[in-house]
Design a protein around this motif. Sequence first.
Motif, PDB file in Angstrom:
ATOM      1  N   LEU A  55      -5.140   6.784  -1.073  1.00  0.00           N
ATOM      2  CA  LEU A  55      -3.575   6.727  -0.393  1.00  0.00           C
ATOM      3  C   LEU A  55      -3.120   8.191   0.071  1.00  0.00           C
ATOM      4  O   LEU A  55      -2.412   7.984   1.105  1.00  0.00           O
ATOM      5  CB  LEU A  55      -2.704   6.004  -1.646  1.00  0.00           C
ATOM      6  CG  LEU A  55      -3.181   4.727  -2.119  1.00  0.00           C
ATOM      7  CD1 LEU A  55      -2.376   4.456  -3.255  1.00  0.00           C
ATOM      8  CD2 LEU A  55      -3.205   3.615  -0.927  1.00  0.00           C
ATOM      9  N   ASN A  56      -3.717   9.150  -0.516  1.00  0.00           N
ATOM     10  CA  ASN A  56      -3.233  10.521  -0.206  1.00  0.00           C
ATOM     11  C   ASN A  56      -3.594  10.524   1.324  1.00  0.00           C
ATOM     12  O   ASN A  56      -2.970  11.400   2.176  1.00  0.00           O
ATOM     13  CB  ASN A  56      -3.781  11.575  -0.940  1.00  0.00           C
ATOM     14  CG  ASN A  56      -2.777  12.095  -2.052  1.00  0.00           C
ATOM     15  OD1 ASN A  56      -1.452  11.703  -1.846  1.00  0.00           O
ATOM     16  ND2 ASN A  56      -3.051  12.512  -3.210  1.00  0.00           N
ATOM     17  N   LEU A  57      -4.941  10.191   1.733  1.00  0.00           N
ATOM     18  CA  LEU A  57      -5.258  10.365   3.300  1.00  0.00           C
ATOM     19  C   LEU A  57      -4.239  10.029   4.280  1.00  0.00           C
ATOM     20  O   LEU A  57      -4.389  10.203   5.295  1.00  0.00           O
ATOM     21  CB  LEU A  57      -6.920   9.830   3.092  1.00  0.00           C
ATOM     22  CG  LEU A  57      -7.937  10.501   2.628  1.00  0.00           C
ATOM     23  CD1 LEU A  57      -9.220   9.656   2.603  1.00  0.00           C
ATOM     24  CD2 LEU A  57      -8.072  11.759   3.245  1.00  0.00           C
ATOM     25  N   LYS A  58      -3.638   8.738   3.721  1.00  0.00           N
ATOM     26  CA  LYS A  58      -2.705   8.149   4.576  1.00  0.00           C
ATOM     27  C   LYS A  58      -1.118   8.727   4.247  1.00  0.00           C
ATOM     28  O   LYS A  58      -0.231   8.093   4.936  1.00  0.00           O
ATOM     29  CB  LYS A  58      -2.631   6.559   4.670  1.00  0.00           C
ATOM     30  CG  LYS A  58      -4.138   6.035   4.788  1.00  0.00           C
ATOM     31  CD  LYS A  58      -4.204   4.507   4.527  1.00  0.00           C
ATOM     32  CE  LYS A  58      -5.535   4.082   4.659  1.00  0.00           C
ATOM     33  NZ  LYS A  58      -5.299   2.494   4.301  1.00  0.00           N
ATOM     34  N   ASP A  59      -1.175   9.674   3.463  1.00  0.00           N
ATOM     35  CA  ASP A  59       0.269  10.201   2.956  1.00  0.00           C
ATOM     36  C   ASP A  59       1.130   9.193   2.652  1.00  0.00           C
ATOM     37  O   ASP A  59       2.381   9.116   3.013  1.00  0.00           O
ATOM     38  CB  ASP A  59       0.736  11.141   4.127  1.00  0.00           C
ATOM     39  CG  ASP A  59       1.926  11.855   3.881  1.00  0.00           C
ATOM     40  OD1 ASP A  59       1.869  12.289   2.644  1.00  0.00           O
ATOM     41  OD2 ASP A  59       2.607  12.185   4.698  1.00  0.00           O
ATOM     42  N   LYS A  66       2.421  13.753  -3.127  1.00  0.00           N
ATOM     43  CA  LYS A  66       0.941  13.863  -3.090  1.00  0.00           C
ATOM     44  C   LYS A  66       0.338  12.978  -4.386  1.00  0.00           C
ATOM     45  O   LYS A  66      -0.993  13.470  -4.761  1.00  0.00           O
ATOM     46  CB  LYS A  66       0.412  15.132  -2.940  1.00  0.00           C
ATOM     47  CG  LYS A  66       0.906  15.866  -1.930  1.00  0.00           C
ATOM     48  CD  LYS A  66       0.376  15.036  -0.635  1.00  0.00           C
ATOM     49  CE  LYS A  66       0.517  15.816   0.863  1.00  0.00           C
ATOM     50  NZ  LYS A  66       0.120  15.113   1.984  1.00  0.00           N
ATOM     51  N   GLY A  67       0.993  12.173  -5.024  1.00  0.00           N
ATOM     52  CA  GLY A  67       0.454  11.394  -6.061  1.00  0.00           C
ATOM     53  C   GLY A  67       0.455  12.297  -7.510  1.00  0.00           C
ATOM     54  O   GLY A  67      -0.304  11.841  -8.547  1.00  0.00           O
ATOM     55  N   GLU A  92       0.768  -1.078  -0.246  1.00  0.00           N
ATOM     56  CA  GLU A  92       0.002  -0.116   0.003  1.00  0.00           C
ATOM     57  C   GLU A  92       0.825   1.293  -0.045  1.00  0.00           C
ATOM     58  O   GLU A  92       0.337   2.321  -0.721  1.00  0.00           O
ATOM     59  CB  GLU A  92      -1.023  -0.070   1.035  1.00  0.00           C
ATOM     60  CG  GLU A  92      -1.964   1.191   1.255  1.00  0.00           C
ATOM     61  CD  GLU A  92      -2.655   1.110   2.623  1.00  0.00           C
ATOM     62  OE1 GLU A  92      -3.880   1.700   2.557  1.00  0.00           O
ATOM     63  OE2 GLU A  92      -2.354   0.402   3.539  1.00  0.00           O
ATOM     64  N   GLY A  93       1.979   1.321   0.881  1.00  0.00           N
ATOM     65  CA  GLY A  93       2.808   2.425   0.943  1.00  0.00           C
ATOM     66  C   GLY A  93       3.890   2.334  -0.274  1.00  0.00           C
ATOM     67  O   GLY A  93       5.015   3.238   0.108  1.00  0.00           O
ATOM     68  N   ARG A  94       3.986   1.396  -1.211  1.00  0.00           N
ATOM     69  CA  ARG A  94       5.355   1.151  -1.975  1.00  0.00           C
ATOM     70  C   ARG A  94       4.913   1.374  -3.347  1.00  0.00           C
ATOM     71  O   ARG A  94       5.696   1.292  -4.209  1.00  0.00           O
ATOM     72  CB  ARG A  94       5.850   0.084  -1.732  1.00  0.00           C
ATOM     73  CG  ARG A  94       6.254  -0.306  -0.356  1.00  0.00           C
ATOM     74  CD  ARG A  94       6.943  -1.615   0.152  1.00  0.00           C
ATOM     75  NE  ARG A  94       8.300  -1.379  -0.351  1.00  0.00           N
ATOM     76  CZ  ARG A  94       9.216  -2.382  -0.243  1.00  0.00           C
ATOM     77  NH1 ARG A  94       8.766  -3.647   0.387  1.00  0.00           N
ATOM     78  NH2 ARG A  94      10.666  -2.269  -0.641  1.00  0.00           N
ATOM     79  N   VAL A  95       3.824   2.200  -3.638  1.00  0.00           N
ATOM     80  CA  VAL A  95       3.415   2.346  -5.204  1.00  0.00           C
ATOM     81  C   VAL A  95       3.856   3.745  -5.536  1.00  0.00           C
ATOM     82  O   VAL A  95       3.529   4.680  -4.725  1.00  0.00           O
ATOM     83  CB  VAL A  95       1.946   2.187  -5.337  1.00  0.00           C
ATOM     84  CG1 VAL A  95       1.689   2.243  -6.635  1.00  0.00           C
ATOM     85  CG2 VAL A  95       1.502   0.633  -4.896  1.00  0.00           C
TER      86      VAL A  95
END
Length: 365
Positions: free
Chosen positions: A81-85, A90-91, A56-59
């Motif tokens: 995913l931005n809600l969790k930073d 910021k994508g 989830e945090g490695r894309v």
Amino acid sequence: MDFFDLDGYMCLTCHFIDNNWTLQKRVLSYTFMPPPHSGLALSTKIHNLLCEWGLEGRVFSITLDNAYTNDLSVDTLRDELNLKDLLVCKGDHFHMRCCAHILNLIVQEGMKGVDPSIVKIRESVKYVKGSQARKQKFLECVSLVSSGNKGLSQDVSTRWNSTYLMLQSAIHHRRAFQHLDLIDSNYKYCPSKVEWEKIEQFCSFLKVFYDSTLMFSGTNYPTANLYFPAVYLCYIELKKQMEGDNEHLKVMASKMWLKFEKYWSEFCGTLAIACVLDPRYKMTFINFVYTKIYGECSLEFHRFNTKLQSLFDAYESSHSLQPSSSNALSNDHNVRNDDTFDTMEAFKVRILFYLFYIVCFINVD
């Protein structure tokens, strides 16, 4: 039609470079996708799969084709995913469209309203392949004119690259077709001399797009760094034909240009960063291309510099790199700041790894 042919499936594949700098590819999931195939449903499915694999945090980015539903799913997933930073910048670099698919759309736009000379080639190939007797007669013609053993390709109208290969194979057997026209009174589709010349011009024009598509479709090497130089060659070819004297190619290139502009402006920045990190090109090539397209000191090049700087800052912050001076991306090459150099080198090593670390390709049927 079998009812089950209507079932939808989703394939999620991740591409990454391992610690030995070897490109790896893994199918994370090939799963049934029940309706509805809405943007929210696709986003939820992808997010659940990423969580299941601990990714989830490695894309860094996700690559899809141009379906409207896919756009909605990426927007939804980015917001989540931005809600969790969890996304870099910021994508800003999160959504990447499939480059080969974009080129396909561009060329298909130009191929609308097929030229009569191409129709003649298509009908010629169909005629030869229509019966065993015709095939044998054509092979005799090939033998007589010594045009070699290269096969004769038949195209699929929805795949422009197959049309290119058909034209290429027909040009190779041009003299065989001309001989067939002399000995077979039922063969009515042989192009004239002028039409053969036109076909050769079409092939020459499409070659740069075909070669780029092959390059983007590679599976044994990273392709993000190849996009910018390859698409720049397409840009040069389109400009050349739009300003040329060949009316047929001018019309074709003008149609393609409208599509090209749309996608170039949308994605050239992110993929130019990958090109900067390729030691064969670096910033010099990017500056050269932007100058050729937009002129000296353009606003577009300034925006690209800003985007590159923000990506550098993001990795510097998240990986606790040594502080760098504010002119890390300065154009002043006469002064070398060793601290800045070390920081930028560390940045390049890290971002080369992460830029290609996880790129998910989604295909929904």
